[in-house]
Design an enzyme around this catalytic site. Structure first.
Site, PDB file in Angstrom:
ATOM      1  CG  ASP A  49       7.180 -42.693  33.408  1.00 11.93           C
ATOM      2  OD1 ASP A  49       6.955 -42.470  32.078  1.00 11.93           O
ATOM      3  OD2 ASP A  49       8.096 -43.672  33.827  1.00 11.93           O
ATOM      4  CB  SER A 100       2.836 -46.962  36.621  1.00 12.72           C
ATOM      5  OG  SER A 100       4.052 -47.927  36.434  1.00 12.72           O
ATOM      6  CG  HIS A 152       5.646 -46.421  31.926  1.00 14.38           C
ATOM      7  ND1 HIS A 152       5.784 -45.371  33.306  1.00 14.38           N
ATOM      8  CD2 HIS A 152       4.837 -47.349  32.537  1.00 14.38           C
ATOM      9  CE1 HIS A 152       5.659 -45.728  34.333  1.00 14.38           C
ATOM     10  NE2 HIS A 152       5.185 -47.417  33.960  1.00 14.38           N
TER      11      HIS A 152
END
Length: 515
Positions: free
Chosen positions: A272, A355, A239
């Protein structure tokens, strides 16, 4: 999705005020103690000082008359005068931050921001204990006396103001105009012990990059990644880079400020996980971070997270492993399919921009990729929230053993491979297990004929309650746990049918790509 601050001087601790001095027959009033002033813990306050000036003259700037000649001490205790520390206005540190990128799903991928000690006291008797006043200085000290009195007045004003103003303890040297300022801190603390957080951070930071992704439409955000190998591969979250995957722009900036363009090598939406590679980086010093073993992690183990929360590159936070095998379904709020992980949970602060950054153990090895956070604004869920929010101590990381397998596959072929049982399960039912649905997508059979589940004897309506030793309470939990394995692995599934519990062995099949 996601993925800091100079402190102001520490104020004196709040506490009880010292007792005022006993009444004294001398008409000259004693200077009252500074409001809310409290000596440093574990030390006695400095011995009081008398106003300085020649006999017969008032001390400059003090406002106190000077007796014509020394008088014998009265029967009662002499007045106590508080110490006169030299005071400078404390310098408050100011900081700012800016969050980049669009609001993210607070399920919440931790990306796209995409998002510290005491003053020694001088020796002396307790206040009001009747300590004798020091002899006054010779007449030549007149100007210095005025300076000391002025400093004392400044301290009294600062004490009245209160909050956030630090102080230094100053001692007058006998027979000297100089003022000695007590040093803060311990010089020995500058040597960092091996294995300390600062030691771990110092070694890891040069291998952590801040990733900026921009799509062809100008949208994008900021995340984190880390050096995976000496060939220039960077491991991060899908992402983080998804917006730049199709004709977008990717850059990676190291802690030394060097910035490189990059390209997507491969990405796995379901896991992910993504791998990017630096371009024209022959001058880059590439030191891969050592990988730990996420299977050997225990709850309570120390953790260190590194990333760029809200665009603040190179931020280091600490915590512990709060839980293992935590089923997490997350999305970035961009309309893509959810990602599933059997995550490591940590209370290390993780925010939008973190992230893709590494979660390290106490040896400095990577045990996970920071990927998602639970937000207080989610109503307790892990999806559906698009408002960006910050850490509440519930962060989730993809175990590195799983991420490593995915990364190797992406570098080798450019596409992910998923282990499957080839059976459709309900994703909304929770608490009682993962129920095999009545039908698959588009009216196809829920259990694929000849697939792994069919060969193991599973049927529609069966409720899977365990995979090996892991309790299954929902469809997302089952998928998260299956994806910790590889195609070809044999797993034991416990299920319920018509109220009766049974077990069967399933050899996992495979599915290539995210379609």
């Amino acid at each position: 999705m996601s993925t800091e601050n100079e402190g102001a001087a520490v104020p004196p601790e709040a506490g009880s005020r010292p007792a005022p001095p006993a009444p004294h027959p001398d008409p000259a009033p004693a200077v009252p103690p500074a409001p809310d002033f409290k000596p440093a813990v574990g030390t006695a306050p400095a011995a009081p000082q008398a106003p300085i000036g020649p006999p017969g003259e008032p001390a400059a700037g003090s406002g106190l008359p000077e007796p014509a000649a020394p008088a014998p001490a009265p029967a009662g205790p002499p007045p106590a005068t508080p110490p006169a520390p030299g005071a400078d206005p404390a310098r408050s540190g100011a900081w700012w931050s800016a969050a980049d990128g669009r609001p993210q799903d607070a399920s919440q991928n931790a990306s796209h921001g995409d998002a510290h000690e005491g003053t020694p006291g001088a020796p002396g008797g307790p206040w009001g204990a009747g300590a004798p006043l020091p002899p006054s200085d010779p007449p030549a000290r007149k100007r210095s006396g005025g300076l000391v009195a002025a400093l004392l007045a400044a301290v009294l004003v600062a004490g009245g103001i209160g909050g956030g103003i630090g102080y230094w303890a100053a001692d007058r040297e006998a027979g000297s105009d100089s003022t000695t300022i007590s040093a803060l801190g311990n010089p020995k603390s500058e040597s960092r012990a091996p294995g300390s957080v600062s030691d771990i951070a110092g070694k890891a930071l040069p291998s952590v990059v801040t990733i900026e992704a921009e799509g062809s439409n100008g949208e994008g955000g900021t995340g984190t990644g880390f050096v995976y190998d000496k060939q220039g591969h960077i491991l991060t979250n899908n992402h983080v880079v998804a917006s730049a995957a199709d004709n977008g722009k990717l850059t990676a900036t190291f802690s030394n400020g060097k910035r490189y363009t990059a390209e997507v090598v491969g990405r796995a939406q379901g896991y992910d996980v993504a791998v990017i590679k630096l371009k024209n980086a022959s001058d880059a010093k590439l030191t891969p971070l050592p990988l730990g073993d996420s299977d050997k992690v225990s709850v309570g183990d120390a953790t260190v997270a590194i990333g760029a929360p809200f665009g603040l590159s190179g931020t280091v936070t600490t915590g512990i492993v709060s839980a293992k095998n935590r089923p997490v379904a997350s999305s970035d709020g961009g309309g893509g399919n959810a990602s599933y992980m059997s995550a490591l949970q940590t209370d290390a602060s993780i925010n939008p921009g973190n992230s893709g950054g590494p979660l390290l153990n106490a040896d400095g090895g990577v045990i996970g990729i920071n990927s998602a956070i639970q937000s207080a604004g989610n109503g307790g869920g892990l999806g559906g929230e698009t408002q960006q929010s910050g850490s509440i101590g519930l962060g989730f990381a993809i175990p590195i053993n799983q991420a490593k397998n995915v990364a190797q596959q992406l570098i080798k072929t450019g596409e992910p491979v998923y282990p499957v049982i080839e059976a459709t399960v309900n994703m909304k039912d929770t608490g009682n297990g993962a129920t095999i649905a009545g039908n698959g997508a588009g009216g196809t059979p829920a259990v694929v004929p000849g697939g792994p589940a069919d060969k193991a004897g599973l049927k529609s309506g069966d409720v899977i309650v365990k995979l090996n030793d892991t309790v299954i309470d929902s469809g997302p939990t089952l998928i998260s746990e299956i994806w910790t394995h590889k195609p070809g692995d044999k797993v034991t599934i416990t299920y319920k049918r018509d109220g009766k519990q049974s077990t069967t062995q399933v050899t996992l099949g495979q599915r290539k790509g995210d379609s």
